[in-house]
Design an enzyme around this catalytic site. Structure first.
Site, short mmCIF file in Angstrom:
data_model
loop_
_atom_site.label_atom_id
_atom_site.label_comp_id
_atom_site.label_asym_id
_atom_site.label_seq_id
_atom_site.Cartn_x
_atom_site.Cartn_y
_atom_site.Cartn_z
N HIS A 77 0.84 -1.19 0.00
CA HIS A 77 0.00 0.00 0.00
C HIS A 77 0.88 1.25 0.00
CE1 HIS A 77 -2.65 -3.08 1.74
NE2 HIS A 77 -3.64 -2.36 1.27
N ASP A 128 26.95 0.64 -5.66
CA ASP A 128 27.02 1.46 -6.88
C ASP A 128 28.14 2.49 -6.79
OD1 ASP A 128 26.09 2.53 -9.44
OD2 ASP A 128 25.40 4.24 -8.24
#
EC number: 4.6.1.17
Length: 159
Positions: A77, A128
């Site tokens: 949700h 990264d």
């Protein structure tokens, strides 16, 4: 055994209807680790990484990830989070970074996935930013530490 809540009686995935649930304060904490070489960790600690402040970038990435969990995990949700905290700790004795996240809201559904997503994306961001100097870093484990609030009660991992 408890039934899977995201599977209906026909065996199909669906988003759980939480409209009848009571609003309660809900909180979840998660952790993730990134193992790396000592030289890579030293670069993060002393701030000499050419891409900038690795921890600051990972912290912001984790916060953003928690807020966007509903866009990444199909049956989650959209939530009005009231707190997202991402703590990063260099652990030179283990050649790793530990990430701990905390998400909180007052609402009808829990925030476990938001805490786990924040920890995961913070870890991915560290990877990264550092992959140019080390490609064999290891992410994991990623796990839920605690959750509180809601009908299913509290949970705390055995450490």
């Amino acid at each position: 055994m408890t039934q899977l809540t995201h599977i209906n009686t026909a065996g199909e995935a669906h988003m759980v209807d939480v409209s009848a649930k009571n609003e309660t304060v809900r909180e979840a904490r998660a952790e993730a680790f990134v193992d790396m070489q000592a030289a890579t960790l030293a670069m993060i600690i002393d701030g000499s990484h050419h891409k900038g402040d690795v921890f600051a970038t990972a912290r912001i990435a984790g916060i953003q990830a928690a807020k966007k969990t509903w866009e990444l995990i199909p049956l989650c949700h959209p939530l009005l989070l009231t707190k997202v905290e991402v703590k990063l700790e260099a652990q030179p004795e283990h050649n790793r970074v530990r990430i701990e996240t905390c998400c909180r809201l007052t609402g009808k559904t829990g925030v476990e996935m938001e805490a786990l997503t924040a920890a995961s994306v913070a870890a991915l961001t560290i990877y990264d930013m550092c992959k140019a100097v080390q490609k064999d870093m290891i992410i994991g484990p990623v796990r839920l530490l605690t959750k509180s609030g809601g009908k299913s009660g509290d949970f705390k991992v055995d450490i």
